[in-house]
Design an enzyme around this catalytic site. Structure first.
Site, PDB file in Angstrom:
ATOM      1  N   HIS A 324     -31.738 -35.766  49.232  1.00  0.00           N
ATOM      2  CA  HIS A 324     -32.822 -36.708  48.986  1.00  0.00           C
ATOM      3  C   HIS A 324     -34.193 -36.122  49.313  1.00  0.00           C
ATOM      4  O   HIS A 324     -35.191 -36.544  48.717  1.00  0.00           O
ATOM      5  CB  HIS A 324     -32.603 -37.990  49.798  1.00  0.00           C
ATOM      6  CG  HIS A 324     -31.623 -38.928  49.157  1.00  0.00           C
ATOM      7  ND1 HIS A 324     -30.257 -38.784  49.270  1.00  0.00           N
ATOM      8  CD2 HIS A 324     -31.803 -40.008  48.366  1.00  0.00           C
ATOM      9  CE1 HIS A 324     -29.656 -39.744  48.591  1.00  0.00           C
ATOM     10  NE2 HIS A 324     -30.560 -40.499  48.032  1.00  0.00           N
ATOM     11  N   GLY A 325     -34.262 -35.191  50.239  1.00  0.00           N
ATOM     12  CA  GLY A 325     -35.577 -34.641  50.535  1.00  0.00           C
ATOM     13  C   GLY A 325     -35.511 -33.551  51.579  1.00  0.00           C
ATOM     14  O   GLY A 325     -34.598 -33.521  52.407  1.00  0.00           O
TER      15      GLY A 325
END
Lengths: 469, 290
Positions: A324-325
């Protein structure tokens, strides 16, 4: 060019007009060209990455089809996975790891600092690299045949409705639809219209209306927040990202449906999940099944005892957070979910069978929702320190403020009708049950959505949140 | 089903048109503006049209024409066009419409301003402009303001549909009714929006002044009073070069401590009486000089 812009719908209208005048091969060529134009509108410089990924994985697929030698097959698979992960790793994670390595070296007294490059994250890179990797892995596993037609394969990688934010489609599902002639009928138009409408409603009315509430809580000095404000911010953010991402997925499905394609249902009423495992079978389904099939199961899944299951869950969800990041907040968020699921695996011997809803499930669903919201305090915070400050505020400053009262009322105003509608669908056991409902029910629901879109369009747009992933 | 949805939208459209004046006093006032300006046509000169936003609405006593007449010692006609939250871009297009369709021409237009309302930095709000812009003007406006496809489409939709045009007012009304403290929280939520790119410049103001000059209307600009006060920069003065500037930031007798302000930028009725008398005297001197 985003789905909730007029520009996209002008673009799509032109594509549709041309699409239905072309034979099957021409349609595919048109969609491929349109997909590249769509992507170039974001940033044409990164088209080369899509082309590289396409070329490598097409060649690997063809190579795998031509050889039975295990060592050569493994080498080909490694080439594909290595290329895709290198692209993803370089653009998404280089700066993060360089910074962290620099900090680590400094901590042990070594002055060397790896250079950070300040790279822009190419939009959709996490989605299309995972999609093409799944293709080569499936061909390697002989679960899907290699695609012979380079045009079809290129369209599989770049198909514009799901190029930048999924759903992450499997080759077995999408390439077959690309290769077959398509003749969308009245049912496709009806279903597509419904999906687009509910998608726009979720994005424009729900997500964009709640975005200012989320900003007001999570931006700036967290230590000044009152507890109810933080709780309201977490609720608002849960509903914002749900509206944002499930809305995008719905529009993608609807847009593809008008073209004769059926994409994966990416969300299945996640806020009716009765535990976290159930939630991950309902939230971003195309990613969670990807992680299940290509990470969790190869690690051993649940086949080697409770402790091994727990560690596999922890590893899988930590990677999910990293997907996700590139920040510790995302890693912590993934690990938080992994830890809760691991604890559940240790405490419960086997998965609960599907069963109808009972009264006690309302409490379980509420508990699951709050666990999900607690995780969001990690992923939405600007730093882990801010996450801690926000949690501390809940305990230390239980003061109802104007912002908290107004925010909670706004959250209820925008989300209650949607959640009631989803409860009705959940009860029917049919994700798209509205399409088979009596026409007054269909007209009432769709009329409500259209009215809300016209009257409660907040004006200020927020970008699709998942684009940054 | 599609028919039912379209029918419900059409029904809403038909139902809202006669009701839109009740959505807010602001809309009522904007709808009445052409008739007000038309009424100026029957009055003896000088005919004064006041244009501004809620600051001017709160600052002018309702009997401004009578006070102006007292100050001049002769009858004087006045009309007002107040658009809450408006700035120079909306004033310009409102005046385009009024001068074109009002079938009457004021002798003087008085603009109530603070410097932030005169520049080109304020965002274009298609829903608001749609009240004043004809479909035939859309291309000109789009070119002048470099409108995006989104803004242009929104403008056309708002021009065609009362539902779209009044959406923000309906939304505010509904949220006011169901959300506690919504009015107090709204500015804080609005402040979270991403800032728009600053364009700089004063082309909008220059176009407005050019319009008035073309129509032979005298332009006067009044710097409006606020509790804190502000500088009228030399840039603003330069931009207003074609207009007479009246400095109303702190007229004699207007004091923040005397209950003359309802909030930071809006005068109370007592403050309005003081301000209006001062403005009437200032205008009387200038109108008679011309």
């Amino acid at each position: 060019m985003v789905f909730d812009s007029f520009l996209f719908w002008y673009f799509y209208a032109v594509v549709l007009l041309a699409y239905f005048r072309l034979p099957h091969r021409g349609q595919n060529a048109l969609l491929l060209g349109a997909s590249y134009v769509f992507y170039a509108c974001w940033d044409w410089r990164f088209l080369g990455l899509i082309w590289a990924s396409t070329a490598v994985d097409y060649a690997v697929g063809r190579g795998l089809a031509r050889t039975d030698a295990p060592s050569r097959r493994r080498a080909l698979l490694l080439a594909s996975v290595g290329t895709n992960l290198s692209i993803l790793g370089f653009f998404k994670y280089w700066d993060f790891f360089a910074r962290e390595l620099g900090a680590l070296l400094a901590a042990i007294g070594l002055p060397a600092a790896p250079p950070t490059l300040g790279l822009i994250l190419p939009v959709g890179i996490s989605f299309y690299t995972f999609q093409t990797m799944s293709y080569t892995i499936d061909v390697y596993r002989r679960q899907t045949p290699a695609c012979a037609d380079p045009l079809d394969f290129a369209l599989f990688v770049a198909f514009f409705p799901q190029l930048v934010a999924g759903p992450i489609e499997r080759a077995g599902r999408l390439i077959g639809q690309i290769a077959r002639p398509r003749a969308p009928g009245v049912e496709d138009v009806r279903a597509g219209t419904y999906l687009i409408l509910i998608g726009l409603f979720k994005k424009v009315v729900l997500a964009d209306s709640l975005a200012p509430l989320v900003e007001s809580v999570f931006t700036g000095d967290a230590s000044a927040r009152a507890g109810p404000e933080v709780v309201m911010g977490a609720y608002a953010f849960a509903l914002q990202i749900y509206g944002d991402f499930s809305g995008y997925s719905s529009i993608a499905q609807g847009v593809a449906r008008w073209l004769g394609f059926q994409l994966t249902d990416n969300f299945r009423h996640p806020f009716f999940a009765r535990d976290l495992g159930d939630l991950w079978r309902r939230w971003h389904v195309s990613l969670s099944t990807w992680l299940r099939d290509y990470v969790y199961v190869p690690l051993g899944g649940s086949r080697r005892g409770a402790w091994r299951t727990a560690s596999n869950l922890l590893i899988t969800f930590t990677l999910c957070g990293l997907w996700h990041g590139a920040a510790w907040t995302f890693v912590a968020w993934g690990a938080f979910h992994g830890a809760l699921l691991a604890a559940r695996a240790l405490l419960r011997s086997s998965a609960q069978p599907e069963r109808p809803w009972a009264l006690g499930d309302v409490g379980r669903a509420a508990l699951t929702f709050h666990a999900f919201c607690a995780g969001l305090l990690l992923i939405r915070a600007e730093s882990l320190t801010q996450s801690v400050e926000l949690v501390a505020a809940i305990v230390a400053r239980p003061v109802m403020t104007d912002l908290a009262a107004a925010g909670l009322a706004m959250v209820a105003f925008y989300s209650t009708p949607l959640l009631l509608f989803e409860a009705w669908l959940e009860r029917r056991g049919d994700l798209h049950g509205l399409l088979s409902a009596p026409w007054p029910a269909r007209a009432a629901v769709q009329g409500y959505m259209v009215w809300m879109l016209v009257l409660f369009h907040p004006g200020a747009k927020s970008v699709f949140y998942y684009f940054q992933f | 089903m599609v028919v039912a949805v379209v029918a419900s939208l059409l029904l809403g459209e038909v139902a809202l048109r006669p009701l839109e004046g009740r959505l807010s006093a602001d809309v009522r006032h904007i709808l009445d503006a052409p008739a007000q300006v038309r009424a100026l046509g029957d009055a003896p000169a000088p005919r004064v049209l006041f244009v501004g936003n809620s600051m001017l609405r709160c600052a002018l006593a309702p009997d401004v024409a009578a006070r102006l007449a007292v100050a001049r010692g002769q009858p004087c006609a006045a009309a007002t066009v107040f658009m809450d939250g408006s700035d120079v871009l909306e004033w310009r297009w409102a005046l385009e419409r009024l001068l074109r369709e009002g079938q009457a021409r004021p002798d003087a237009v008085v603009l109530g301003f603070t410097p932030g309302q005169l520049g080109d930095d304020n965002p274009v709000r298609p829903q608001r402009l749609a009240r004043h812009v004809r479909l035939g003007d859309v291309a000109a406006l789009a070119t002048e303001e470099s409108l995006s496809v989104e803004q242009t489409t929104h403008l056309v939709l708002a021009r065609a549909s009362a539902l779209v045009q009044n959406a923000d007012r309906v939304r505010t009304r509904c949220l006011d009714a169901v959300v506690p403290a919504y009015r107090r929280v709204k500015p804080r939520l609005a402040a979270t929006a991403a800032p728009t790119a600053m364009r700089g410049g004063d082309r909008r103001l220059r176009r407005l002044l050019a319009l008035l000059a073309r129509e032979g209307v005298v332009a006067l600009a009044v710097a409006m009073p606020t509790r804190e006060g502000y500088d009228v920069s030399s840039t603003a003065r330069d931009a207003l070069g074609g207009a007479t500037i009246l400095d109303g930031r702190r007229p004699p007798g207007l004091e923040p401590g005397e209950g003359h302000f309802d909030d930071d930028v809006h005068l109370s009725p007592d403050g309005a009486a003081v301000f209006t008398d001062w403005l009437a005297r200032e205008l009387a001197a200038r109108l008679d000089r011309r």
